[in-house]
Design a protein around this motif. Sequence first.
Motif, PDB file in Angstrom:
ATOM      1  N   ALA A 140       0.835  -1.198   0.000  1.00 42.17           N
ATOM      2  CA  ALA A 140       0.000   0.000   0.000  1.00 42.17           C
ATOM      3  C   ALA A 140       0.868   1.246   0.000  1.00 42.17           C
ATOM      4  O   ALA A 140       1.881   1.308   0.711  1.00 42.17           O
ATOM      5  CB  ALA A 140      -0.918   0.015   1.218  1.00 42.17           C
ATOM      6  N   THR A 141       0.461   2.219  -0.797  1.00 38.65           N
ATOM      7  CA  THR A 141       1.069   3.549  -0.775  1.00 38.65           C
ATOM      8  C   THR A 141       0.033   4.525  -0.241  1.00 38.65           C
ATOM      9  O   THR A 141      -1.110   4.550  -0.706  1.00 38.65           O
ATOM     10  CB  THR A 141       1.512   3.980  -2.182  1.00 38.65           C
ATOM     11  OG1 THR A 141       2.458   3.035  -2.694  1.00 38.65           O
ATOM     12  CG2 THR A 141       2.161   5.365  -2.147  1.00 38.65           C
ATOM     13  N   TYR A 142       0.442   5.315   0.749  1.00 35.94           N
ATOM     14  CA  TYR A 142      -0.481   6.262   1.371  1.00 35.94           C
ATOM     15  C   TYR A 142      -0.397   7.611   0.665  1.00 35.94           C
ATOM     16  O   TYR A 142       0.543   7.887  -0.097  1.00 35.94           O
ATOM     17  CB  TYR A 142      -0.150   6.423   2.851  1.00 35.94           C
ATOM     18  CG  TYR A 142      -0.221   5.128   3.632  1.00 35.94           C
ATOM     19  CD1 TYR A 142      -1.442   4.536   3.922  1.00 35.94           C
ATOM     20  CD2 TYR A 142       0.936   4.499   4.078  1.00 35.94           C
ATOM     21  CE1 TYR A 142      -1.511   3.345   4.638  1.00 35.94           C
ATOM     22  CE2 TYR A 142       0.883   3.311   4.794  1.00 35.94           C
ATOM     23  CZ  TYR A 142      -0.345   2.737   5.070  1.00 35.94           C
ATOM     24  OH  TYR A 142      -0.406   1.562   5.766  1.00 35.94           O
ATOM     25  N   THR A 143      -1.385   8.453   0.934  1.00 32.38           N
ATOM     26  CA  THR A 143      -1.428   9.756   0.279  1.00 32.38           C
ATOM     27  C   THR A 143      -0.277  10.667   0.704  1.00 32.38           C
ATOM     28  O   THR A 143       0.025  11.636   0.015  1.00 32.38           O
ATOM     29  CB  THR A 143      -2.767  10.462   0.569  1.00 32.38           C
ATOM     30  OG1 THR A 143      -2.981  10.507   1.988  1.00 32.38           O
ATOM     31  CG2 THR A 143      -3.917   9.727  -0.094  1.00 32.38           C
ATOM     32  N   ASP A 144       0.394  10.341   1.825  1.00 29.69           N
ATOM     33  CA  ASP A 144       1.548  11.156   2.242  1.00 29.69           C
ATOM     34  C   ASP A 144       2.843  10.676   1.612  1.00 29.69           C
ATOM     35  O   ASP A 144       3.928  11.181   1.925  1.00 29.69           O
ATOM     36  CB  ASP A 144       1.673  11.167   3.776  1.00 29.69           C
ATOM     37  CG  ASP A 144       2.002   9.789   4.355  1.00 29.69           C
ATOM     38  OD1 ASP A 144       2.151   8.822   3.580  1.00 29.69           O
ATOM     39  OD2 ASP A 144       2.089   9.682   5.598  1.00 29.69           O
ATOM     40  N   GLY A 145       2.761   9.680   0.714  1.00 24.79           N
ATOM     41  CA  GLY A 145       3.931   9.194  -0.005  1.00 24.79           C
ATOM     42  C   GLY A 145       4.632   8.018   0.642  1.00 24.79           C
ATOM     43  O   GLY A 145       5.494   7.394   0.035  1.00 24.79           O
ATOM     44  N   THR A 146       4.287   7.679   1.872  1.00 29.45           N
ATOM     45  CA  THR A 146       4.895   6.529   2.537  1.00 29.45           C
ATOM     46  C   THR A 146       4.229   5.249   2.060  1.00 29.45           C
ATOM     47  O   THR A 146       3.151   5.268   1.463  1.00 29.45           O
ATOM     48  CB  THR A 146       4.781   6.630   4.068  1.00 29.45           C
ATOM     49  OG1 THR A 146       3.394   6.678   4.422  1.00 29.45           O
ATOM     50  CG2 THR A 146       5.472   7.899   4.566  1.00 29.45           C
ATOM     51  N   SER A 147       4.865   4.117   2.317  1.00 28.58           N
ATOM     52  CA  SER A 147       4.317   2.840   1.871  1.00 28.58           C
ATOM     53  C   SER A 147       4.599   1.765   2.903  1.00 28.58           C
ATOM     54  O   SER A 147       5.451   1.918   3.786  1.00 28.58           O
ATOM     55  CB  SER A 147       4.914   2.443   0.519  1.00 28.58           C
ATOM     56  OG  SER A 147       6.317   2.316   0.599  1.00 28.58           O
ATOM     57  N   VAL A 148       3.868   0.655   2.787  1.00 33.05           N
ATOM     58  CA  VAL A 148       4.038  -0.483   3.686  1.00 33.05           C
ATOM     59  C   VAL A 148       3.691  -1.745   2.921  1.00 33.05           C
ATOM     60  O   VAL A 148       2.909  -1.712   1.963  1.00 33.05           O
ATOM     61  CB  VAL A 148       3.140  -0.337   4.945  1.00 33.05           C
ATOM     62  CG1 VAL A 148       1.673  -0.466   4.583  1.00 33.05           C
ATOM     63  CG2 VAL A 148       3.514  -1.345   6.015  1.00 33.05           C
ATOM     64  N   SER A 149       4.286  -2.857   3.319  1.00 30.20           N
ATOM     65  CA  SER A 149       4.011  -4.144   2.688  1.00 30.20           C
ATOM     66  C   SER A 149       3.446  -5.111   3.719  1.00 30.20           C
ATOM     67  O   SER A 149       3.863  -5.110   4.880  1.00 30.20           O
ATOM     68  CB  SER A 149       5.288  -4.731   2.075  1.00 30.20           C
ATOM     69  OG  SER A 149       5.783  -3.899   1.045  1.00 30.20           O
ATOM     70  N   ILE A 154      -1.296  -2.955   6.883  1.00 32.84           N
ATOM     71  CA  ILE A 154      -1.763  -1.786   6.136  1.00 32.84           C
ATOM     72  C   ILE A 154      -2.694  -0.903   6.962  1.00 32.84           C
ATOM     73  O   ILE A 154      -2.551   0.330   6.985  1.00 32.84           O
ATOM     74  CB  ILE A 154      -2.436  -2.238   4.828  1.00 32.84           C
ATOM     75  CG1 ILE A 154      -1.354  -2.753   3.863  1.00 32.84           C
ATOM     76  CG2 ILE A 154      -3.225  -1.100   4.187  1.00 32.84           C
ATOM     77  CD1 ILE A 154      -1.901  -3.400   2.612  1.00 32.84           C
ATOM     78  N   ALA A 155      -3.645  -1.496   7.652  1.00 35.56           N
ATOM     79  CA  ALA A 155      -4.631  -0.699   8.391  1.00 35.56           C
ATOM     80  C   ALA A 155      -4.091  -0.140   9.691  1.00 35.56           C
ATOM     81  O   ALA A 155      -4.649   0.820  10.236  1.00 35.56           O
ATOM     82  CB  ALA A 155      -5.876  -1.539   8.660  1.00 35.56           C
ATOM     83  N   ILE A 161      -5.163   5.548   2.367  1.00 36.12           N
ATOM     84  CA  ILE A 161      -4.524   4.749   1.322  1.00 36.12           C
ATOM     85  C   ILE A 161      -4.774   5.377  -0.040  1.00 36.12           C
ATOM     86  O   ILE A 161      -5.917   5.706  -0.390  1.00 36.12           O
ATOM     87  CB  ILE A 161      -5.058   3.305   1.343  1.00 36.12           C
ATOM     88  CG1 ILE A 161      -4.804   2.662   2.709  1.00 36.12           C
ATOM     89  CG2 ILE A 161      -4.416   2.467   0.236  1.00 36.12           C
ATOM     90  CD1 ILE A 161      -5.549   1.344   2.910  1.00 36.12           C
ATOM     91  N   ASP A 162      -3.715   5.519  -0.804  1.00 34.92           N
ATOM     92  CA  ASP A 162      -3.835   6.029  -2.175  1.00 34.92           C
ATOM     93  C   ASP A 162      -4.002   4.885  -3.160  1.00 34.92           C
ATOM     94  O   ASP A 162      -4.949   4.842  -3.935  1.00 34.92           O
ATOM     95  CB  ASP A 162      -2.616   6.864  -2.545  1.00 34.92           C
ATOM     96  CG  ASP A 162      -2.716   7.450  -3.942  1.00 34.92           C
ATOM     97  OD1 ASP A 162      -3.813   7.906  -4.309  1.00 34.92           O
ATOM     98  OD2 ASP A 162      -1.698   7.433  -4.676  1.00 34.92           O
ATOM     99  N   ARG A 163      -3.070   3.931  -3.111  1.00 41.15           N
ATOM    100  CA  ARG A 163      -3.115   2.797  -4.046  1.00 41.15           C
ATOM    101  C   ARG A 163      -2.591   1.546  -3.372  1.00 41.15           C
ATOM    102  O   ARG A 163      -1.810   1.632  -2.412  1.00 41.15           O
ATOM    103  CB  ARG A 163      -2.271   3.068  -5.292  1.00 41.15           C
ATOM    104  CG  ARG A 163      -2.724   4.217  -6.157  1.00 41.15           C
ATOM    105  CD  ARG A 163      -2.031   4.188  -7.499  1.00 41.15           C
ATOM    106  NE  ARG A 163      -2.508   3.091  -8.316  1.00 41.15           N
ATOM    107  CZ  ARG A 163      -3.552   3.180  -9.155  1.00 41.15           C
ATOM    108  NH1 ARG A 163      -4.200   4.330  -9.271  1.00 41.15           N
ATOM    109  NH2 ARG A 163      -3.935   2.153  -9.878  1.00 41.15           N
ATOM    110  N   VAL A 164      -3.003   0.388  -3.899  1.00 39.54           N
ATOM    111  CA  VAL A 164      -2.420  -0.885  -3.488  1.00 39.54           C
ATOM    112  C   VAL A 164      -2.000  -1.650  -4.733  1.00 39.54           C
ATOM    113  O   VAL A 164      -2.520  -1.430  -5.832  1.00 39.54           O
ATOM    114  CB  VAL A 164      -3.401  -1.738  -2.656  1.00 39.54           C
ATOM    115  CG1 VAL A 164      -3.726  -1.064  -1.336  1.00 39.54           C
ATOM    116  CG2 VAL A 164      -4.661  -2.071  -3.432  1.00 39.54           C
TER     117      VAL A 164
END
Length: 330
Positions: A140-149, A154-155, A161-164
């Motif tokens: 997941a990529t969040y709207t602040d530009g950070t991401s997590v796998s 994710i939650a 969340i911007d995109r997955v």
Amino acid sequence: MKTYRIRKPKIVVIGGGTGLPVILKGLRNQSADITAIVTVADDGGSSGILRQSVNIAPPGDLRNVLVALSDMPKLYEDLFQYRFHESDDFLANHTIGNLIIAALSEMRDSTYEAIQLLSQIMHVDGHVYPASECSLTLHATYTDGTSVSGESHIAKNRKTIDRVHVTNTCDNQKPVPARKVITAIKNADMIVLGPGSLFTSILPNLMIQEIGEAVCQSEAEVVYICNIMTQKGETEHFSDAQHVKVLHKHLGQPFVDTVLVNTEPVPDGYMDPTIYDEYLVQVCHDFQGLRDEGCRVISADFLKLSNGGVFHDGEKVVDELFRLVFGTKY
């Protein structure tokens, strides 16, 4: 009581989590030709432990779908679904069904083959396919530009969340659909998405490129069953129209034809927060926003209250699905 029909509509249901089995049970009772395409991106709980230790696709969602479509006696179902107590050391929180799927996957060197074999053993009425034949990692990529796998992470961040997207867990490469998945979608009279977690149960399937493309190109009626409640860290403050906008954004085009939304209010204070702590408030309605997305809206009382939880009433939802499929295809 089961309804029998000369011509069974071919209905493909895509998703995961606890909402999918509710709809599948109703469809089975109405004699649909059912195909369930189930997410394999779960990395939490018993499924997460088994997918790491035995190198299999996560079995939990597949297990629940098998049970929903099976006509095995109640005692066998209870045994298959039995979860060991937290105090049981090595077996803590594992279900018998998950362990059986893990064993068969190892015996056949394939979770896909294990599920097909169990479908025969359990007298499953329909077809159950994992979305991919290997486990997937959800990013997941969040709207602040950070991401997590990792689906289970994710939650937790409580960010927007911007995109997955998904990759193969084994090699981090682009995933491909499991056998027969695309054929089932191409032959469907209706494709049903959900109910289920938007970002972690529905989109992981559609983010396999060939699956997303097949759904968009299908001539079948595509129905989205919108969640009744918002989910912490996923769809906080979302309207029903925002759910659909996210789906259309991820696949790059409008493809949802009809949206089912519940309009029956949940009684104040009904939900038990000690059990259902991820659900927040009811999804608000934006009927004009849904129409702007090109969707037909079916709003009704689809609510079922049970044991401090809020669920879709499977019979009411399936009745509506059958009105749709017979109205558009027959």
